[in-house]
Write a protein that holds these residues in place. Structure first.
Motif, PDB file in Angstrom:
ATOM      1  N   GLU A   2     118.028  -4.056 -49.690  1.00  0.00           N
ATOM      2  CA  GLU A   2     117.393  -3.044 -48.848  1.00  0.00           C
ATOM      3  C   GLU A   2     116.008  -3.504 -48.356  1.00  0.00           C
ATOM      4  OE1 GLU A   2     118.937  -0.628 -47.622  1.00  0.00           O
ATOM      5  OE2 GLU A   2     120.485   0.061 -48.984  1.00  0.00           O
ATOM      6  N   ALA A   3     114.927  -2.883 -48.806  1.00  0.00           N
ATOM      7  CA  ALA A   3     113.598  -3.208 -48.280  1.00  0.00           C
ATOM      8  C   ALA A   3     113.163  -4.630 -48.595  1.00  0.00           C
ATOM      9  CB  ALA A   3     112.558  -2.217 -48.812  1.00  0.00           C
ATOM     10  N   SER A   4     113.724  -5.227 -49.653  1.00  0.00           N
ATOM     11  CA  SER A   4     113.320  -6.587 -50.024  1.00  0.00           C
ATOM     12  C   SER A   4     114.210  -7.677 -49.440  1.00  0.00           C
ATOM     13  CB  SER A   4     113.272  -6.729 -51.556  1.00  0.00           C
ATOM     14  OG  SER A   4     114.553  -6.564 -52.129  1.00  0.00           O
ATOM     15  N   VAL A   5     115.196  -7.306 -48.623  1.00  0.00           N
ATOM     16  CA  VAL A   5     116.130  -8.294 -48.072  1.00  0.00           C
ATOM     17  C   VAL A   5     115.402  -9.394 -47.311  1.00  0.00           C
ATOM     18  CG1 VAL A   5     117.883  -8.666 -46.292  1.00  0.00           C
ATOM     19  CG2 VAL A   5     118.211  -6.887 -47.987  1.00  0.00           C
ATOM     20  N   TRP A   6     114.661  -9.022 -46.292  1.00  0.00           N
ATOM     21  CA  TRP A   6     114.047 -10.047 -45.451  1.00  0.00           C
ATOM     22  C   TRP A   6     112.831 -10.702 -46.109  1.00  0.00           C
ATOM     23  CZ3 TRP A   6     117.171 -12.123 -42.284  1.00  0.00           C
ATOM     24  CH2 TRP A   6     118.194 -11.371 -41.693  1.00  0.00           C
ATOM     25  N   PRO A   7     111.996  -9.969 -46.868  1.00  0.00           N
ATOM     26  CA  PRO A   7     110.944 -10.666 -47.610  1.00  0.00           C
ATOM     27  C   PRO A   7     111.484 -11.725 -48.579  1.00  0.00           C
ATOM     28  CG  PRO A   7     110.423  -8.340 -47.475  1.00  0.00           C
ATOM     29  CD  PRO A   7     111.812  -8.493 -46.927  1.00  0.00           C
ATOM     30  N   ARG A  20     121.371  -3.199 -44.015  1.00  0.00           N
ATOM     31  CA  ARG A  20     121.956  -3.059 -42.682  1.00  0.00           C
ATOM     32  C   ARG A  20     120.954  -3.311 -41.561  1.00  0.00           C
ATOM     33  NH1 ARG A  20     122.854   3.511 -43.158  1.00  0.00           N
ATOM     34  NH2 ARG A  20     120.671   4.027 -43.613  1.00  0.00           N
ATOM     35  N   LEU A  21     119.733  -3.719 -41.917  1.00  0.00           N
ATOM     36  CA  LEU A  21     118.698  -3.880 -40.905  1.00  0.00           C
ATOM     37  C   LEU A  21     118.461  -5.338 -40.549  1.00  0.00           C
ATOM     38  CD1 LEU A  21     116.020  -1.323 -42.168  1.00  0.00           C
ATOM     39  CD2 LEU A  21     117.915  -0.946 -40.561  1.00  0.00           C
ATOM     40  N   LEU A  22     118.072  -5.563 -39.317  1.00  0.00           N
ATOM     41  CA  LEU A  22     117.635  -6.866 -38.844  1.00  0.00           C
ATOM     42  C   LEU A  22     116.149  -7.044 -39.181  1.00  0.00           C
ATOM     43  CD1 LEU A  22     119.377  -6.808 -35.355  1.00  0.00           C
ATOM     44  CD2 LEU A  22     120.172  -7.978 -37.428  1.00  0.00           C
ATOM     45  N   PRO A  23     115.606  -8.241 -39.058  1.00  0.00           N
ATOM     46  CA  PRO A  23     114.173  -8.434 -39.342  1.00  0.00           C
ATOM     47  C   PRO A  23     113.262  -7.518 -38.532  1.00  0.00           C
ATOM     48  CG  PRO A  23     115.266 -10.547 -39.181  1.00  0.00           C
ATOM     49  CD  PRO A  23     116.270  -9.514 -38.761  1.00  0.00           C
ATOM     50  N   SER A  24     113.718  -7.122 -37.358  1.00  0.00           N
ATOM     51  CA  SER A  24     112.932  -6.231 -36.503  1.00  0.00           C
ATOM     52  C   SER A  24     112.897  -4.798 -37.014  1.00  0.00           C
ATOM     53  CB  SER A  24     113.515  -6.231 -35.093  1.00  0.00           C
ATOM     54  OG  SER A  24     114.841  -5.700 -35.115  1.00  0.00           O
ATOM     55  N   GLY A  25     113.776  -4.488 -37.970  1.00  0.00           N
ATOM     56  CA  GLY A  25     113.883  -3.124 -38.467  1.00  0.00           C
ATOM     57  C   GLY A  25     114.950  -2.306 -37.778  1.00  0.00           C
ATOM     58  N   ALA A  31     120.750 -13.449 -37.177  1.00  0.00           N
ATOM     59  CA  ALA A  31     119.308 -13.236 -37.334  1.00  0.00           C
ATOM     60  C   ALA A  31     118.748 -14.130 -38.436  1.00  0.00           C
ATOM     61  CB  ALA A  31     119.043 -11.763 -37.653  1.00  0.00           C
ATOM     62  N   ALA A  32     119.495 -14.300 -39.518  1.00  0.00           N
ATOM     63  CA  ALA A  32     119.045 -15.158 -40.616  1.00  0.00           C
ATOM     64  C   ALA A  32     118.969 -16.615 -40.180  1.00  0.00           C
ATOM     65  CB  ALA A  32     119.991 -15.002 -41.811  1.00  0.00           C
ATOM     66  N   VAL A  33     119.950 -17.061 -39.429  1.00  0.00           N
ATOM     67  CA  VAL A  33     119.957 -18.445 -38.948  1.00  0.00           C
ATOM     68  C   VAL A  33     118.739 -18.698 -38.068  1.00  0.00           C
ATOM     69  CG1 VAL A  33     121.188 -20.089 -37.475  1.00  0.00           C
ATOM     70  CG2 VAL A  33     122.454 -18.728 -39.159  1.00  0.00           C
ATOM     71  N   LEU A  34     118.435 -17.768 -37.184  1.00  0.00           N
ATOM     72  CA  LEU A  34     117.269 -17.921 -36.311  1.00  0.00           C
ATOM     73  C   LEU A  34     115.976 -17.928 -37.125  1.00  0.00           C
ATOM     74  CD1 LEU A  34     118.200 -15.569 -33.316  1.00  0.00           C
ATOM     75  CD2 LEU A  34     117.988 -18.073 -33.270  1.00  0.00           C
TER      76      LEU A  34
END
Length: 239
Positions: free
Chosen positions: A189-194, A214-219, A231-234
């Motif tokens: 969840e909130a810690s996915v992208w960090p 379910r969120l992209l880095p943009s939120g 999004a992860a690859v980029l």
């Protein structure tokens, strides 16, 4: 290595694109691999849509995925709550004839050592799931620890500083013990992208997908698993 975690125990209330059936998992796997995923982590479902470890459900999901993305490693969860639950879930796993390439086993669970021995004995790889420093300390003391495929650092903390502290605490235990197994670090969840960014900065493997968020880095809300993988690859190209 980028792993796509396609469904976990999520329902369609969480996201309409969560795959359930073997055919849906296979199609989602193909799209995620095309988007850049190199491995897959899935939770097979029974006819009722619930997570399942039953041999027929496992075989159907694995064979469907391998038919559409041959050669891509496929892993399954074995978590404590999957029916029949607790230590009883060892029984259906013992009966598996179509085997995944690896399974994840959480060290927080009572029978983790037994499960690791069972899975290794059947010729499958083990992702040792560590949620905390105490999990890491337990893991490094196991006789089969060095036989595992990789260490799966799973951060459930949501606040940024807490999640980073949890990750660095686990990593410190492993470094002090001089463990050299590959490490996959991911958040929830909130810690996915960090945590994805932390994994990239450290040169670790990571995973991404609707099981974790379910969120992209943009939120913004992702369209599906492939959208998250892209999004992860980029993002990984920055590191």
């Amino acid at each position: 290595m980028l792993q796509a975690c396609l469904n976990g125990g999520r329902t369609r209330d969480f996201h309409a694109a969560v795959p359930f059936t073997a055919a849906e998992l296979a199609q989602d796997a193909a799209q995620s691999v095309a988007a850049g995923a190199q491995e897959l982590h899935v939770h097979p479902r029974g006819a009722d849509g619930a997570e399942s470890l039953e041999p027929d459900d496992v075989a159907e999901a694995i064979l469907a995925i391998r038919t559409i993305v041959p050669g891509v490693p496929v892993g399954l969860s074995t978590h404590w709550r999957i029916p029949p639950g607790g230590k009883a879930r060892q029984s259906p796993i013992e009966q598996w004839t179509v085997l995944p390439d690896y399974v994840s086993i959480n060290l927080v669970e009572e029978d983790a050592a037994e499960m690791i021995s069972l899975v290794l004995g059947k010729g499958m790889g083990v992702e040792a799931g560590l949620w905390s420093v105490s999990d890491a300390e337990r893991f490094i003391g196991l006789p089969d620890a060095a036989k595992c495929l990789r260490i799966l650092i799973e951060i459930n903390e949501q606040e940024a500083q807490e999640s980073l502290a949890a990750a660095t605490g686990i990593i410190s235990v492993l470094e002090h013990a001089d463990f050299t197994l590959p490490i996959l670090l991911h958040g929830d969840e909130a810690s996915v992208w960090p945590m994805f960014r932390e994994a990239m900065a450290r040169g670790y493997d990571s995973r991404i997908g609707l099981e974790d968020g379910r969120l992209l880095p943009s939120g913004t809300k992702a369209a599906d698993n492939a959208d998250i993988v892209r999004a992860a690859v980029l993002l990984a190209r920055v590191y």
